[in-house]
Design a protein around this motif. Structure first.
Motif, PDB file in Angstrom:
ATOM      1  N   LEU A 138       0.826  -1.201   0.000  1.00 18.33           N
ATOM      2  CA  LEU A 138       0.000   0.000   0.000  1.00 18.33           C
ATOM      3  C   LEU A 138       0.865   1.258   0.000  1.00 18.33           C
ATOM      4  O   LEU A 138       0.640   2.189  -0.784  1.00 18.33           O
ATOM      5  CB  LEU A 138      -0.924   0.003   1.219  1.00 18.33           C
ATOM      6  CG  LEU A 138      -1.842   1.222   1.351  1.00 18.33           C
ATOM      7  CD1 LEU A 138      -2.783   1.330   0.159  1.00 18.33           C
ATOM      8  CD2 LEU A 138      -2.629   1.155   2.660  1.00 18.33           C
ATOM      9  N   PHE A 240      -5.383  -3.918   5.759  1.00 17.45           N
ATOM     10  CA  PHE A 240      -4.846  -3.480   4.472  1.00 17.45           C
ATOM     11  C   PHE A 240      -4.978  -4.575   3.421  1.00 17.45           C
ATOM     12  O   PHE A 240      -5.237  -4.295   2.244  1.00 17.45           O
ATOM     13  CB  PHE A 240      -3.378  -3.065   4.620  1.00 17.45           C
ATOM     14  CG  PHE A 240      -3.184  -1.769   5.358  1.00 17.45           C
ATOM     15  CD1 PHE A 240      -4.152  -0.776   5.342  1.00 17.45           C
ATOM     16  CD2 PHE A 240      -2.027  -1.544   6.086  1.00 17.45           C
ATOM     17  CE1 PHE A 240      -3.974   0.420   6.017  1.00 17.45           C
ATOM     18  CE2 PHE A 240      -1.835  -0.348   6.770  1.00 17.45           C
ATOM     19  CZ  PHE A 240      -2.811   0.639   6.743  1.00 17.45           C
ATOM     20  N   GLN A 244      -7.274  -4.002   0.063  1.00 10.51           N
ATOM     21  CA  GLN A 244      -6.689  -4.081  -1.277  1.00 10.51           C
ATOM     22  C   GLN A 244      -7.286  -5.242  -2.069  1.00 10.51           C
ATOM     23  O   GLN A 244      -7.485  -5.144  -3.287  1.00 10.51           O
ATOM     24  CB  GLN A 244      -5.169  -4.224  -1.173  1.00 10.51           C
ATOM     25  CG  GLN A 244      -4.501  -2.965  -0.626  1.00 10.51           C
ATOM     26  CD  GLN A 244      -3.018  -3.140  -0.394  1.00 10.51           C
ATOM     27  OE1 GLN A 244      -2.211  -3.157  -1.330  1.00 10.51           O
ATOM     28  NE2 GLN A 244      -2.642  -3.265   0.879  1.00 10.51           N
TER      29      GLN A 244
END
Length: 273
Positions: A138, A240, A244
């Motif tokens: 990220l 995360f 994603q």
């Protein structure tokens, strides 16, 4: 007379390399020979026999298919044209390694083979700290996008743009079974370390002994004993990952995505060769 299995292995290897317009030296052909164990001297004798039979050709120490002698000049030209792109990739390391969880950066694809016309993108494998793959991805994605370094979807100009298409962690260096093929075996032995302060290159190879099932003549590093670690993921890492994954899900085809590995290059040319 050349053994039929050896003949098949040699021609298969040469044809695979021809797919990338890349003639091979004797050493390269020996190390890349698909599925056949043989000494380099015996291979050399067999190559000479195949040349006499007009099944192969040779020029300036390079072997290739008949009528493909122009590939020798092309390889030299592309090697020179790749130098500025390689130098540029090296110049980006201080920027990319500002992300503290980056443990290794490796060049893959055509530039790793010095086989570009100088206008290609730059394929990179990123190895992250254990349990921090998606946090690292990220940060790198946002960072390189803001700086205009990353190749974006439908970009018209890809020259020198970063293609961050493979992520592993220091605890997940073994390529999953579903991703093992001649193509991935070649990719592994061809990678070029750009940033490797922890000697992960050697660990990556020793973690994947299956490469010798495809390429039995390739000299793999001697295996060392690695301490088995149990993966622990911070809560933010899991968040995360899910964030994603949900973002990418509508576009996922053959990509391989887990908490510990991400393969974003869906095109494997092996079946086409």
């Amino acid at each position: 007379m050349v053994d039929q299995e050896l003949k098949k292995a040699i021609l298969q290897t040469i044809k695979y390399s021809d797919h990338f317009h890349f003639p091979l030296t004797l050493t390269e052909l020996h190390q890349r020979l698909i599925g056949y164990r043989i000494s380099k001297s015996s291979l050399s004798a067999s190559l000479n026999s195949l040349i006499k039979s007009n099944l192969l050709s040779q020029k300036n120490n390079y072997y290739f298919l008949p009528q493909k002698s122009t590939l020798v000049k092309r390889r030299g030209l592309y090697a020179r044209l790749s130098i500025p792109l390689y130098t540029y990739a090296q110049s980006l390391l201080p920027t990319l390694t500002r992300i503290s969880s980056v443990r290794g950066i490796f060049l893959t694809g055509s530039l790793a083979m010095s086989n570009t016309d100088g206008h290609d993108d730059i394929d990179l494998m990123i190895i992250t700290a254990s349990g921090k793959l998606w946090t690292t991805r990220l940060l790198l994605t946002v960072y390189t996008t803001l700086l205009g370094l990353r190749r974006t979807r439908n970009a018209s100009n890809i020259m020198g743009k970063l293609c961050l298409n493979l992520y592993l962690t220091t605890s997940s260096l073994t390529i999953p079974i579903s991703k093992r093929s001649i193509y991935s075996a070649y990719e592994l032995i061809q990678i070029v370390p750009l940033y490797d302060p922890h000697n992960l290159h050697a660990q990556l190879l020793t973690s994947n002994p299956w490469v010798n099932d495809y390429l039995p003549n390739y000299p793999m590093p001697k295996s060392t004993t690695h301490q088995i670690s149990f993966m622990q993921y911070p809560m933010y890492e899991k968040l995360f990952y899910h964030f994603q994954y949900l973002y990418m899900k509508p576009r996922i085809t053959r990509e391989y995505i887990t908490l510990d590995a991400a393969f974003f290059h869906p095109n494997d040319p092996a079946p086409k060769v």
